[in-house]
Design a protein around this motif. Structure first.
Motif, PDB file in Angstrom:
ATOM      1  N   GLU A  15      27.083 104.564 -25.981  1.00 31.45           N
ATOM      2  CA  GLU A  15      28.175 105.277 -26.645  1.00 31.45           C
ATOM      3  C   GLU A  15      27.688 106.189 -27.762  1.00 31.45           C
ATOM      4  O   GLU A  15      28.205 107.291 -27.942  1.00 31.45           O
ATOM      5  CB  GLU A  15      29.212 104.290 -27.178  1.00 31.45           C
ATOM      6  CG  GLU A  15      30.027 103.625 -26.097  1.00 31.45           C
ATOM      7  CD  GLU A  15      31.108 102.715 -26.629  1.00 31.45           C
ATOM      8  OE1 GLU A  15      31.107 102.393 -27.844  1.00 31.45           O
ATOM      9  OE2 GLU A  15      31.978 102.332 -25.826  1.00 31.45           O
ATOM     10  N   GLN A  19      28.396 110.150 -28.023  1.00 28.06           N
ATOM     11  CA  GLN A  19      28.977 110.742 -29.229  1.00 28.06           C
ATOM     12  C   GLN A  19      28.137 111.934 -29.679  1.00 28.06           C
ATOM     13  O   GLN A  19      28.681 112.991 -29.992  1.00 28.06           O
ATOM     14  CB  GLN A  19      29.072 109.697 -30.341  1.00 28.06           C
ATOM     15  CG  GLN A  19      29.618 110.268 -31.644  1.00 28.06           C
ATOM     16  CD  GLN A  19      29.780 109.205 -32.716  1.00 28.06           C
ATOM     17  OE1 GLN A  19      30.141 108.067 -32.420  1.00 28.06           O
ATOM     18  NE2 GLN A  19      29.514 109.560 -33.950  1.00 28.06           N
ATOM     19  N   ILE A  22      28.655 114.894 -27.246  1.00 35.54           N
ATOM     20  CA  ILE A  22      29.982 115.508 -27.419  1.00 35.54           C
ATOM     21  C   ILE A  22      30.027 116.297 -28.723  1.00 35.54           C
ATOM     22  O   ILE A  22      30.552 117.411 -28.760  1.00 35.54           O
ATOM     23  CB  ILE A  22      31.095 114.435 -27.362  1.00 35.54           C
ATOM     24  CG1 ILE A  22      31.197 113.892 -25.925  1.00 35.54           C
ATOM     25  CG2 ILE A  22      32.426 114.987 -27.837  1.00 35.54           C
ATOM     26  CD1 ILE A  22      32.059 112.654 -25.793  1.00 35.54           C
ATOM     27  N   GLU A  23      29.481 115.726 -29.786  1.00 33.02           N
ATOM     28  CA  GLU A  23      29.443 116.457 -31.064  1.00 33.02           C
ATOM     29  C   GLU A  23      28.711 117.786 -30.903  1.00 33.02           C
ATOM     30  O   GLU A  23      29.164 118.808 -31.404  1.00 33.02           O
ATOM     31  CB  GLU A  23      28.746 115.631 -32.141  1.00 33.02           C
ATOM     32  CG  GLU A  23      29.571 114.514 -32.694  1.00 33.02           C
ATOM     33  CD  GLU A  23      28.807 113.663 -33.698  1.00 33.02           C
ATOM     34  OE1 GLU A  23      27.556 113.581 -33.618  1.00 33.02           O
ATOM     35  OE2 GLU A  23      29.460 113.071 -34.563  1.00 33.02           O
ATOM     36  N   PRO A  49      31.938 104.707 -32.000  1.00 30.62           N
ATOM     37  CA  PRO A  49      32.078 105.769 -31.006  1.00 30.62           C
ATOM     38  C   PRO A  49      33.340 105.683 -30.150  1.00 30.62           C
ATOM     39  O   PRO A  49      33.944 106.708 -29.837  1.00 30.62           O
ATOM     40  CB  PRO A  49      30.821 105.612 -30.142  1.00 30.62           C
ATOM     41  CG  PRO A  49      29.815 105.017 -31.059  1.00 30.62           C
ATOM     42  CD  PRO A  49      30.603 104.089 -31.955  1.00 30.62           C
ATOM     43  N   ILE A  53      35.088 109.292 -30.838  1.00 31.58           N
ATOM     44  CA  ILE A  53      35.060 110.334 -29.812  1.00 31.58           C
ATOM     45  C   ILE A  53      36.457 110.836 -29.466  1.00 31.58           C
ATOM     46  O   ILE A  53      36.696 112.047 -29.491  1.00 31.58           O
ATOM     47  CB  ILE A  53      34.284 109.862 -28.565  1.00 31.58           C
ATOM     48  CG1 ILE A  53      32.789 109.729 -28.909  1.00 31.58           C
ATOM     49  CG2 ILE A  53      34.488 110.807 -27.389  1.00 31.58           C
ATOM     50  CD1 ILE A  53      31.946 109.045 -27.839  1.00 31.58           C
ATOM     51  N   LEU A  89      34.232 106.553 -21.983  1.00 32.91           N
ATOM     52  CA  LEU A  89      33.740 107.689 -22.764  1.00 32.91           C
ATOM     53  C   LEU A  89      32.948 108.675 -21.921  1.00 32.91           C
ATOM     54  O   LEU A  89      32.835 109.847 -22.277  1.00 32.91           O
ATOM     55  CB  LEU A  89      32.909 107.191 -23.939  1.00 32.91           C
ATOM     56  CG  LEU A  89      33.677 106.358 -24.974  1.00 32.91           C
ATOM     57  CD1 LEU A  89      32.737 105.890 -26.080  1.00 32.91           C
ATOM     58  CD2 LEU A  89      34.844 107.136 -25.551  1.00 32.91           C
ATOM     59  N   ALA A  93      33.116 112.770 -22.130  1.00 31.88           N
ATOM     60  CA  ALA A  93      31.938 113.630 -22.272  1.00 31.88           C
ATOM     61  C   ALA A  93      31.868 114.642 -21.138  1.00 31.88           C
ATOM     62  O   ALA A  93      31.544 115.816 -21.357  1.00 31.88           O
ATOM     63  CB  ALA A  93      30.663 112.785 -22.303  1.00 31.88           C
TER      64      ALA A  93
END
Length: 140
Positions: A15, A19, A22-23, A49, A53, A89, A93
């Motif tokens: 995770e 994260q 994605i950031e 996360p 997220i 998640l 993503a």
């Protein structure tokens, strides 16, 4: 690794790595699409996360340089992400990476130019993804 295969590796990342990926997509790569996104960190600080997220993505999705284009791109990215049949998640993503990638070619005047821009964005995502996976000890 090609962008086509990127979604196959997302479930293998922890995770924290998802994260980070994605950031990078929403804070760095989205700038090429004209997104000026600054997250409200007061709502994100100290979240794990699994909570961070979705809140980050929710904030990001409210930033629309061109609302009509953003809506169309979101529909395309959502449909493609659904086909990949990921969960948790990893699907977030996948959606975010597709959404950002397809937002970028605002400067392409022909289908060929747009495709070249998307290909470049895909390559950047793959390079960043590989870098993050290596950092977290995930072999691809």
């Amino acid at each position: 690794m090609s962008d086509i295969a990127l979604h196959k590796y997302l479930p293998r990342l922890p995770e924290a790595a998802l994260q980070e990926f994605i950031e990078w997509c929403v804070l760095e790569q989205s700038k090429a699409a004209g997104c000026k996104f600054t997250p409200d960190t007061s709502k994100l600080n100290n979240l794990p996360p699994g909570e961070y997220i979705p809140k980050l993505v929710d904030q990001f999705m409210k930033v629309k340089p061109d609302p009509i284009q953003a809506g169309l791109v979101a529909a395309i990215a959502g449909k493609e992400a659904d086909k990949h049949a990921l969960s948790g998640l990893a699907i977030v993503a996948d959606f975010v990476s597709l959404y950002v990638k397809y937002l970028i070619p605002k400067e392409g005047n022909t289908p060929e130019q747009a495709e070249a821009i998307i290909t470049q964005a895909s390559q950047e995502q793959c390079e960043k993804f590989t870098q993050i996976a290596t950092k977290y000890g995930v072999e691809l």
